[in-house]
Design a protein around this motif. Sequence first.
Motif, PDB file in Angstrom:
ATOM      1  N   LYS A   1       0.839  -1.197   0.000  1.00  0.00           N
ATOM      2  CA  LYS A   1       0.000   0.000   0.000  1.00  0.00           C
ATOM      3  C   LYS A   1       0.874   1.247   0.000  1.00  0.00           C
ATOM      4  O   LYS A   1       0.556   2.243  -0.663  1.00  0.00           O
ATOM      5  CB  LYS A   1      -0.925  -0.016   1.216  1.00  0.00           C
TER       6      LYS A   1
ATOM      7  N   CYS B   1      -8.273   3.718  -7.440  1.00  0.00           N
ATOM      8  CA  CYS B   1      -7.650   3.696  -8.759  1.00  0.00           C
ATOM      9  C   CYS B   1      -7.331   5.124  -9.201  1.00  0.00           C
ATOM     10  O   CYS B   1      -8.108   6.046  -8.959  1.00  0.00           O
ATOM     11  CB  CYS B   1      -8.590   3.024  -9.759  1.00  0.00           C
TER      12      CYS B   1
ATOM     13  N   PHE C   1     -12.791   3.169  -8.868  1.00  0.00           N
ATOM     14  CA  PHE C   1     -12.679   1.854  -8.244  1.00  0.00           C
ATOM     15  C   PHE C   1     -11.798   1.949  -6.995  1.00  0.00           C
ATOM     16  O   PHE C   1     -10.777   2.623  -6.984  1.00  0.00           O
ATOM     17  CB  PHE C   1     -12.048   0.871  -9.235  1.00  0.00           C
TER      18      PHE C   1
ATOM     19  N   GLY D   1      -9.811  -0.618  -4.444  1.00  0.00           N
ATOM     20  CA  GLY D   1      -9.390  -1.987  -4.214  1.00  0.00           C
ATOM     21  C   GLY D   1      -9.463  -2.370  -2.745  1.00  0.00           C
ATOM     22  O   GLY D   1      -9.240  -1.536  -1.873  1.00  0.00           O
ATOM     23  N   LYS D   2      -9.765  -3.645  -2.495  1.00  0.00           N
ATOM     24  CA  LYS D   2      -9.791  -4.156  -1.122  1.00  0.00           C
ATOM     25  C   LYS D   2      -8.378  -4.300  -0.574  1.00  0.00           C
ATOM     26  O   LYS D   2      -8.150  -4.188   0.618  1.00  0.00           O
ATOM     27  CB  LYS D   2     -10.499  -5.517  -1.078  1.00  0.00           C
ATOM     28  N   ASN D   3      -7.459  -4.609  -1.487  1.00  0.00           N
ATOM     29  CA  ASN D   3      -6.054  -4.792  -1.129  1.00  0.00           C
ATOM     30  C   ASN D   3      -5.218  -4.539  -2.389  1.00  0.00           C
ATOM     31  O   ASN D   3      -5.766  -4.294  -3.463  1.00  0.00           O
ATOM     32  CB  ASN D   3      -5.810  -6.185  -0.539  1.00  0.00           C
TER      33      ASN D   3
ATOM     34  N   ASP E   1      -5.915  -6.849  -5.436  1.00  0.00           N
ATOM     35  CA  ASP E   1      -7.200  -6.504  -6.036  1.00  0.00           C
ATOM     36  C   ASP E   1      -7.047  -5.264  -6.925  1.00  0.00           C
ATOM     37  O   ASP E   1      -7.532  -5.225  -8.061  1.00  0.00           O
ATOM     38  CB  ASP E   1      -8.225  -6.257  -4.922  1.00  0.00           C
ATOM     39  N   LEU E   2      -6.356  -4.243  -6.433  1.00  0.00           N
ATOM     40  CA  LEU E   2      -6.115  -3.035  -7.211  1.00  0.00           C
ATOM     41  C   LEU E   2      -5.280  -3.340  -8.452  1.00  0.00           C
ATOM     42  O   LEU E   2      -5.578  -2.852  -9.547  1.00  0.00           O
ATOM     43  CB  LEU E   2      -5.415  -1.978  -6.352  1.00  0.00           C
ATOM     44  N   LYS E   3      -4.263  -4.185  -8.315  1.00  0.00           N
ATOM     45  CA  LYS E   3      -3.405  -4.527  -9.454  1.00  0.00           C
ATOM     46  C   LYS E   3      -4.186  -5.255 -10.547  1.00  0.00           C
ATOM     47  O   LYS E   3      -3.976  -4.996 -11.741  1.00  0.00           O
ATOM     48  CB  LYS E   3      -2.210  -5.357  -8.987  1.00  0.00           C
ATOM     49  N   ARG E   4      -5.101  -6.140 -10.170  1.00  0.00           N
ATOM     50  CA  ARG E   4      -5.944  -6.816 -11.171  1.00  0.00           C
ATOM     51  C   ARG E   4      -6.780  -5.777 -11.932  1.00  0.00           C
ATOM     52  O   ARG E   4      -6.915  -5.833 -13.151  1.00  0.00           O
ATOM     53  CB  ARG E   4      -6.852  -7.851 -10.506  1.00  0.00           C
ATOM     54  N   HIS E   5      -7.309  -4.831 -11.185  1.00  0.00           N
ATOM     55  CA  HIS E   5      -8.110  -3.767 -11.790  1.00  0.00           C
ATOM     56  C   HIS E   5      -7.251  -2.921 -12.745  1.00  0.00           C
ATOM     57  O   HIS E   5      -7.694  -2.588 -13.848  1.00  0.00           O
ATOM     58  CB  HIS E   5      -8.728  -2.893 -10.693  1.00  0.00           C
TER      59      HIS E   5
END
Length: 187
Positions: free
Chosen positions: A117, A162, A167, A169-171, A174-178
Amino acid sequence: MTNLIGKGWAAGLLATINDPKNIIISSNDAVVIHDKYPKAQHHYLVLPKADIPDIFHLNQSHLPLLEELFLLAQNVIEVKRCQLDDFKIGFHAQPSMQRLHLHVISKDFVSDCLKTKKHWTSFNTKLFLYYQDAFALIKAGELIKPLNKELVQQLCNSPLECNQCKFVGKNVPDLKRHLLDHRTQKQ
């Protein structure tokens, strides 16, 4: 112990900028190198050859140097055949290294080195000081001051929002996938 780590890292940067094979672009006053731990597809550092510890030591006498750093930042983006609008150019407002350096980083933030983070918040909150804002402060005769601890903590604890949409992210995974979805949409 922190000072030794900072000096060791600074010495590492000095060794890197003194080895011509590491330099992407250079001028009489500064060099551009790859960030060794890139947090995006494109992540470069522009370092002055002058020994300036950090942004807190900048004053009006450094304005021509800052303009040179920014010119080199623009040049590396052009050399890499990228668009200026796809990049963030600035300094960490809470530097972790004892050597002044300007970050030139693509907004995609697709990188295996983006793991925590803190990595995200250091580029996507007020922990990142845009070049234009830093230049304006110094030109006005002001010094850049360290952020207070409470604000740093608040920024470090901010949601993983993001940088391209709303968006959250939960973690970090999750943010990286987005973020990968954004990259796929651009291609």
